[in-house]
Design a protein around this motif. Structure first.
Motif, PDB file in Angstrom:
ATOM      1  N   HIS A 175       0.860  -1.177   0.000  1.00 42.75           N
ATOM      2  CA  HIS A 175       0.000   0.000   0.000  1.00 42.75           C
ATOM      3  C   HIS A 175       0.898   1.229   0.000  1.00 42.75           C
ATOM      4  CE1 HIS A 175      -3.579  -2.392   0.682  1.00 42.75           C
ATOM      5  NE2 HIS A 175      -2.859  -3.090   1.539  1.00 42.75           N
ATOM      6  N   VAL A 176       0.552   2.201  -0.827  1.00 40.76           N
ATOM      7  CA  VAL A 176       1.366   3.399  -0.967  1.00 40.76           C
ATOM      8  C   VAL A 176       0.508   4.618  -0.653  1.00 40.76           C
ATOM      9  CG1 VAL A 176       2.815   4.759  -2.532  1.00 40.76           C
ATOM     10  CG2 VAL A 176       2.741   2.263  -2.762  1.00 40.76           C
ATOM     11  N   THR A 177       1.045   5.481   0.199  1.00 41.42           N
ATOM     12  CA  THR A 177       0.403   6.755   0.512  1.00 41.42           C
ATOM     13  C   THR A 177       1.272   7.858  -0.070  1.00 41.42           C
ATOM     14  OG1 THR A 177      -0.488   5.869   2.573  1.00 41.42           O
ATOM     15  CG2 THR A 177      -0.425   8.269   2.351  1.00 41.42           C
ATOM     16  N   VAL A 178       0.664   8.725  -0.862  1.00 44.29           N
ATOM     17  CA  VAL A 178       1.372   9.849  -1.473  1.00 44.29           C
ATOM     18  C   VAL A 178       0.799  11.130  -0.889  1.00 44.29           C
ATOM     19  CG1 VAL A 178       1.963  11.009  -3.640  1.00 44.29           C
ATOM     20  CG2 VAL A 178       1.677   8.510  -3.601  1.00 44.29           C
ATOM     21  N   THR A 179       1.694  11.997  -0.404  1.00 47.56           N
ATOM     22  CA  THR A 179       1.247  13.276   0.139  1.00 47.56           C
ATOM     23  C   THR A 179       1.986  14.412  -0.553  1.00 47.56           C
ATOM     24  OG1 THR A 179       2.863  13.147   1.928  1.00 47.56           O
ATOM     25  CG2 THR A 179       0.649  12.368   2.420  1.00 47.56           C
ATOM     26  N   GLY A 180       1.296  15.530  -0.679  1.00 47.60           N
ATOM     27  CA  GLY A 180       1.891  16.727  -1.247  1.00 47.60           C
ATOM     28  C   GLY A 180       1.957  17.811  -0.195  1.00 47.60           C
ATOM     29  N   SER A 181       2.821  18.772  -0.420  1.00 47.69           N
ATOM     30  CA  SER A 181       3.014  19.830   0.573  1.00 47.69           C
ATOM     31  C   SER A 181       1.788  20.724   0.713  1.00 47.69           C
ATOM     32  CB  SER A 181       4.240  20.664   0.226  1.00 47.69           C
ATOM     33  OG  SER A 181       4.050  21.267  -1.040  1.00 47.69           O
ATOM     34  N   GLY A 182       0.900  20.690  -0.254  1.00 45.71           N
ATOM     35  CA  GLY A 182      -0.331  21.479  -0.168  1.00 45.71           C
ATOM     36  C   GLY A 182      -1.362  20.856   0.751  1.00 45.71           C
ATOM     37  N   GLY A 183      -1.033  19.740   1.384  1.00 46.33           N
ATOM     38  CA  GLY A 183      -1.942  19.095   2.321  1.00 46.33           C
ATOM     39  C   GLY A 183      -2.779  17.984   1.715  1.00 46.33           C
ATOM     40  N   TRP A 184      -2.647  17.728   0.433  1.00 51.22           N
ATOM     41  CA  TRP A 184      -3.435  16.653  -0.166  1.00 51.22           C
ATOM     42  C   TRP A 184      -2.771  15.304   0.085  1.00 51.22           C
ATOM     43  CZ3 TRP A 184      -1.135  13.608  -3.811  1.00 51.22           C
ATOM     44  CH2 TRP A 184      -0.013  14.125  -4.461  1.00 51.22           C
ATOM     45  N   ARG A 185      -3.582  14.266   0.012  1.00 50.45           N
ATOM     46  CA  ARG A 185      -3.120  12.909   0.287  1.00 50.45           C
ATOM     47  C   ARG A 185      -3.900  11.937  -0.587  1.00 50.45           C
ATOM     48  NH1 ARG A 185      -1.891  10.096   5.684  1.00 50.45           N
ATOM     49  NH2 ARG A 185      -2.675   7.995   5.357  1.00 50.45           N
ATOM     50  N   ALA A 186      -3.206  10.922  -1.116  1.00 47.93           N
ATOM     51  CA  ALA A 186      -3.854   9.882  -1.918  1.00 47.93           C
ATOM     52  C   ALA A 186      -3.245   8.542  -1.563  1.00 47.93           C
ATOM     53  CB  ALA A 186      -3.673  10.178  -3.410  1.00 47.93           C
ATOM     54  N   GLU A 187      -4.043   7.496  -1.676  1.00 44.97           N
ATOM     55  CA  GLU A 187      -3.560   6.151  -1.368  1.00 44.97           C
ATOM     56  C   GLU A 187      -3.882   5.220  -2.515  1.00 44.97           C
ATOM     57  OE1 GLU A 187      -4.352   4.520   2.439  1.00 44.97           O
ATOM     58  OE2 GLU A 187      -4.200   6.450   3.446  1.00 44.97           O
ATOM     59  N   GLY A 188      -3.091   4.174  -2.621  1.00 49.51           N
ATOM     60  CA  GLY A 188      -3.323   3.173  -3.640  1.00 49.51           C
ATOM     61  C   GLY A 188      -2.601   1.892  -3.299  1.00 49.51           C
ATOM     62  N   SER A 189      -2.845   0.890  -4.114  1.00 53.65           N
ATOM     63  CA  SER A 189      -2.252  -0.425  -3.898  1.00 53.65           C
ATOM     64  C   SER A 189      -1.648  -0.923  -5.199  1.00 53.65           C
ATOM     65  CB  SER A 189      -3.337  -1.400  -3.432  1.00 53.65           C
ATOM     66  OG  SER A 189      -2.860  -2.713  -3.482  1.00 53.65           O
ATOM     67  N   SER A 190      -0.675  -1.788  -5.075  1.00 54.67           N
ATOM     68  CA  SER A 190      -0.022  -2.351  -6.256  1.00 54.67           C
ATOM     69  C   SER A 190      -0.843  -3.451  -6.913  1.00 54.67           C
ATOM     70  CB  SER A 190       1.350  -2.902  -5.865  1.00 54.67           C
ATOM     71  OG  SER A 190       1.189  -3.923  -4.892  1.00 54.67           O
ATOM     72  N   ALA A 191      -1.997  -3.784  -6.352  1.00 57.86           N
ATOM     73  CA  ALA A 191      -2.804  -4.898  -6.855  1.00 57.86           C
ATOM     74  C   ALA A 191      -3.220  -4.727  -8.315  1.00 57.86           C
ATOM     75  CB  ALA A 191      -4.034  -5.084  -5.982  1.00 57.86           C
ATOM     76  N   THR A 192      -3.340  -3.500  -8.801  1.00 54.61           N
ATOM     77  CA  THR A 192      -3.809  -3.272 -10.174  1.00 54.61           C
ATOM     78  C   THR A 192      -2.681  -2.917 -11.133  1.00 54.61           C
ATOM     79  OG1 THR A 192      -4.250  -0.962  -9.667  1.00 54.61           O
ATOM     80  CG2 THR A 192      -6.088  -2.509  -9.382  1.00 54.61           C
ATOM     81  N   CYS A 193      -1.433  -3.032 -10.707  1.00 51.88           N
ATOM     82  CA  CYS A 193      -0.300  -2.670 -11.568  1.00 51.88           C
ATOM     83  C   CYS A 193      -0.054  -3.730 -12.633  1.00 51.88           C
ATOM     84  CB  CYS A 193       0.972  -2.497 -10.738  1.00 51.88           C
ATOM     85  SG  CYS A 193       0.857  -1.162  -9.538  1.00 51.88           S
ATOM     86  N   PRO A 194       0.197  -3.303 -13.879  1.00 47.83           N
ATOM     87  CA  PRO A 194       0.550  -4.284 -14.900  1.00 47.83           C
ATOM     88  C   PRO A 194       1.938  -4.872 -14.599  1.00 47.83           C
ATOM     89  CG  PRO A 194       0.665  -2.052 -15.787  1.00 47.83           C
ATOM     90  CD  PRO A 194       0.153  -1.944 -14.389  1.00 47.83           C
ATOM     91  N   SER A 195       2.211  -6.050 -15.129  1.00 49.76           N
ATOM     92  CA  SER A 195       3.503  -6.677 -14.875  1.00 49.76           C
ATOM     93  C   SER A 195       4.596  -5.989 -15.688  1.00 49.76           C
ATOM     94  CB  SER A 195       3.469  -8.164 -15.219  1.00 49.76           C
ATOM     95  OG  SER A 195       3.196  -8.331 -16.588  1.00 49.76           O
ATOM     96  N   VAL A 196       5.810  -6.111 -15.181  1.00 48.96           N
ATOM     97  CA  VAL A 196       6.974  -5.494 -15.834  1.00 48.96           C
ATOM     98  C   VAL A 196       7.595  -6.518 -16.760  1.00 48.96           C
ATOM     99  CG1 VAL A 196       9.215  -4.409 -15.477  1.00 48.96           C
ATOM    100  CG2 VAL A 196       7.398  -4.088 -13.804  1.00 48.96           C
ATOM    101  N   THR A 197       7.813  -6.119 -18.020  1.00 52.31           N
ATOM    102  CA  THR A 197       8.492  -6.996 -18.973  1.00 52.31           C
ATOM    103  C   THR A 197       9.550  -6.217 -19.704  1.00 52.31           C
ATOM    104  OG1 THR A 197       6.876  -6.494 -20.699  1.00 52.31           O
ATOM    105  CG2 THR A 197       6.454  -8.442 -19.357  1.00 52.31           C
ATOM    106  N   GLY A 198      10.490  -6.917 -20.271  1.00 54.19           N
ATOM    107  CA  GLY A 198      11.496  -6.280 -21.124  1.00 54.19           C
ATOM    108  C   GLY A 198      12.519  -5.492 -20.356  1.00 54.19           C
ATOM    109  N   ALA A 199      13.387  -4.834 -21.098  1.00 53.83           N
ATOM    110  CA  ALA A 199      14.450  -4.018 -20.507  1.00 53.83           C
ATOM    111  C   ALA A 199      14.354  -2.622 -21.062  1.00 53.83           C
ATOM    112  CB  ALA A 199      15.814  -4.610 -20.819  1.00 53.83           C
ATOM    113  N   GLY A 200      14.765  -1.647 -20.256  1.00 53.43           N
ATOM    114  CA  GLY A 200      14.684  -0.254 -20.681  1.00 53.43           C
ATOM    115  C   GLY A 200      15.842   0.236 -21.404  1.00 53.43           C
TER     116      GLY A 200
END
Length: 172
Positions: free
Chosen positions: A147-172
């Motif tokens: 679970h990831v919580t992201v906060t900004g200095s303006g006082g906003w906050r958002a949360e999310g989870s890695s459950a919906t992330c697509p898989s990583v393939t290939g090389a950059g």
């Protein structure tokens, strides 16, 4: 009169053969040839945007590694090769480095400066990249429970989870 003993012909031949049998590689001392070996370089999954969806690419880290490094690379945006493939980012430019903290299965990312709230896609980029980096740093971690919580200095906050992330393939 004393008689001196001369070395036998066999001994002379063996000594000569030994001296002539060197490998032929001249002594050179230390030769500088690039950076010292550092072992295996970790590869992080960075999530960019392409054709309206999240696309994950692998990038190897040269130098210090960690979740902070992966997040910093994400904020730098796609490289030239990734841009040629149509990848972009919805993340805003950062004036300073985000602060990343871990606590068990939770990550918190604090964005510096006067950062406006991120779009849903930008949040997904950040959450998925941080979750993948956590898995690289802690291979036995369960990414479904990151679970990831992201906060900004303006006082906003958002949360999310890695459950919906697509898989990583290939090389950059």
């Amino acid at each position: 009169m004393s008689r001196t003993r001369r070395p036998s012909r066999t001994a002379l031949l063996l000594t000569t053969a030994f001296l002539l049998s060197s490998c032929g590689i001249p002594e050179t001392g230390v030769v500088e040839a690039g950076e010292p070996a550092t072992g295996i370089r970790p590869a992080y999954g960075l999530y960019f945007v392409g054709e309206g969806t999240l696309l994950a690419v692998r990038r190897h880290v040269f130098g210090l590694a960690g979740i902070e490094t992966a997040v910093a690379m994400l904020f730098q945006g796609p490289d030239a090769q990734e841009r040629r493939k149509g990848m972009t980012t919805e993340l805003p430019p950062m004036r300073g480095a985000p602060t990343v903290r871990t606590d068990g299965g939770r990550l918190s990312i604090e964005l510096p400066g006067l950062t406006e709230p991120l779009t849903g896609t930008a949040l997904a980029q950040l959450i998925c990249t941080a979750a993948d980096a956590r898995l690289v740093e802690t291979p036995d971690a369960d990414t479904a429970s990151t679970h990831v919580t992201v906060t900004g200095s303006g006082g906003w906050r958002a949360e999310g989870s890695s459950a919906t992330c697509p898989s990583v393939t290939g090389a950059g």
